[in-house]
Scaffold this active site. Structure first.
Site, PDB file in Angstrom:
ATOM      1  N   ARG A  71       0.827  -1.225   0.000  1.00  0.00           N
ATOM      2  CA  ARG A  71       0.000   0.000   0.000  1.00  0.00           C
ATOM      3  C   ARG A  71       0.857   1.269   0.000  1.00  0.00           C
ATOM      4  O   ARG A  71       0.507   2.277   0.612  1.00  0.00           O
ATOM      5  CB  ARG A  71      -0.959   0.029   1.195  1.00  0.00           C
ATOM      6  CG  ARG A  71      -1.908  -1.112   1.266  1.00  0.00           C
ATOM      7  CD  ARG A  71      -2.915  -1.138   0.116  1.00  0.00           C
ATOM      8  NE  ARG A  71      -3.649  -2.378   0.186  1.00  0.00           N
ATOM      9  CZ  ARG A  71      -3.241  -3.513  -0.415  1.00  0.00           C
ATOM     10  NH1 ARG A  71      -2.140  -3.544  -1.164  1.00  0.00           N
ATOM     11  NH2 ARG A  71      -3.946  -4.617  -0.295  1.00  0.00           N
TER      12      ARG A  71
ATOM     13  N   SER B 205     -10.650  -0.814   3.522  1.00  0.00           N
ATOM     14  CA  SER B 205      -9.962  -1.047   4.800  1.00  0.00           C
ATOM     15  C   SER B 205      -9.537   0.282   5.406  1.00  0.00           C
ATOM     16  O   SER B 205      -8.928   1.099   4.723  1.00  0.00           O
ATOM     17  CB  SER B 205      -8.703  -1.896   4.583  1.00  0.00           C
ATOM     18  OG  SER B 205      -9.066  -3.140   4.046  1.00  0.00           O
TER      19      SER B 205
ATOM     20  N   GLU C   9      -4.915   3.415   6.464  1.00  0.00           N
ATOM     21  CA  GLU C   9      -4.697   3.207   5.029  1.00  0.00           C
ATOM     22  C   GLU C   9      -5.409   4.324   4.254  1.00  0.00           C
ATOM     23  O   GLU C   9      -4.957   4.781   3.214  1.00  0.00           O
ATOM     24  CB  GLU C   9      -5.267   1.833   4.624  1.00  0.00           C
ATOM     25  CG  GLU C   9      -5.065   1.500   3.162  1.00  0.00           C
ATOM     26  CD  GLU C   9      -5.371   0.029   2.853  1.00  0.00           C
ATOM     27  OE1 GLU C   9      -5.015  -0.855   3.663  1.00  0.00           O
ATOM     28  OE2 GLU C   9      -5.969  -0.220   1.795  1.00  0.00           O
TER      29      GLU C   9
END
Ligand SMILES: Cc1cc2nc3c(=O)[nH]c(=O)nc-3n(C[C@H](O)[C@H](O)[C@H](O)COP(=O)(O)OP(=O)(O)OC[C@H]3O[C@@H](n4cnc5c(N)ncnc54)[C@H](O)[C@@H]3O)c2cc1C
Length: 302
Positions: free
Chosen positions: A173, A224, A295
């Site tokens: 990520r 998420s 995130e």
């Protein structure tokens, strides 16, 4: 300030300009205050001219795709928001794909599958655009954008240039664009592989069913909320162990279906979501002594 920006952008022949545009309309969380000036870019020129202008006059700007990984605060964004959703052309050439930054990832995953190209199955349930997905190095099922990117066309320091994948510092990520927020992703070249269309479609269908069974895919959310702390430790488990599944602050709630998703049940403010994120972090820190990292990109909270 607003009127001057708008008349200057008109003089630069940028057409689709909206003032005080509510940003909740452009995020999947459906929260966020207004942007002083909002433009819908229809060409790379619209993007580059706006950025040159913003840099020249020290005006804050933000580039967005589908708004599916951002939490935008409730206050006024004192600058220009550039939406890339209309930069949505793509071309298949053999097993290579050229796609502009605003191309919808799910649509492209289905399109490439129909062309018997394998590689984008992981992306068939990620509701982002190409630009945001490269920025986030979006991924699922142990695959990520880095696996299919060959090169990226960027606007950097007033210049267009192609950067190879090796220059993009991809990891879980993460991409170089998170440190170099002045660089804009305009387009990508992807490299896929030919494979059996039926098998690709079968995999996409199985995963779709899995997602629908395990994630609140139809709720207002941004996927998420937290990165997993490590390969062996999932954020949802830590959140469950802190007894937070279903916990609410007004209309912001830790999803009952998947505790690493925070959802807006209807009328949550960005502050409600932000407060819930901080509460989850605090409780997990107290219970497990692990620091969760968001995130989701937090925008305009400073
Ligand atoms: C239901 C749901 C499920 C999801 N599932 C997943 C999943 O499985 N895996 C996963 O990784 N993510 C998932 N996400 C999160 C999200 O969809 C991805 O991170 C997606 O890649 C974000 O793309 P976007 O276009 O919406 O980016 P945005 O939210 O618009 O932007 C994200 C960031 O990228 C920057 N950015 C956007 N475009 C550009 C550009 N052209 N140049 C430079 N910077 C840019 C923005 O400034 C911002 O900082 C999910 C989200 C939802 C709502």
């Amino acid at each position: 300030m607003k009127n001057k920006i708008i008349s200057d952008l008109h003089a630069l022949e940028i057409k689709d300009i909206i003032e005080n545009e509510p940003l909740y309309k452009h995020t999947t969380f459906k929260v966020g205050g207004p942007a002083l000036v909002f433009i819908e870019a229809h060409s790379f020129n619209d993007v580059t001219k706006t950025i040159d202008y913003a840099l020249q006059y020290h005006i804050k700007y933000l580039i967005i795709g589908n708004g599916s990984n951002i939490l935008v605060s409730d206050k006024l964004f004192q600058g220009i928001v550039i939406s890339t959703k209309y930069l949505n052309s793509f071309e298949l050439n053999d097993n290579y794909v050229y796609a502009m930054c605003g191309v919808n990832l799910i649509a492209l995953a289905y399109h490439t599958a129909q062309a018997s190209l394998s590689g984008m199955e992981f992306a068939s349930g990620i509701p982002g655009c190409i630009g945001g997905s490269v920025f986030m190095n979006a991924g699922a099922y142990k695959k990520e954008m880095a696996d299919i990117i060959k090169e990226v066309l960027v606007y950097d320091n007033h210049q267009l240039k192609w950067l190879d994948k090796a220059e993009l510092a991809f990891s879980y990520r993460h991409s170089i664009f998170q440190e170099r927020r002045d660089m804009v992703i305009l387009a990508v070249n992807l490299e896929l592989e030919f494979a059996c269309k039926e098998k690709i479609m079968e995999l996409i269908e199985t995963r779709k069913q899995k997602r629908q069974a395990t994630q609140p895919y139809d709720a207002f959310c941004a996927g998420s909320t937290f990165k997993n702390p490590s390969i062996d430790t999932s954020s949802w488990q830590l959140i469950d162990e802190a007894n937070l599944r279903g916990y609410k602050i007004n209309d912001a709630q830790v999803s009952m279906k998947h505790s690493n998703f925070i959802i807006n049940r209807d009328r949550a403010s960005a502050k409600d979501v932000y407060d819930l994120i901080n509460l989850v972090k605090k409780r997990v820190q107290e219970k497990a002594n692990i620091t969760l990292h968001v995130e989701v990109e937090l925008i305009n909270f400073e």
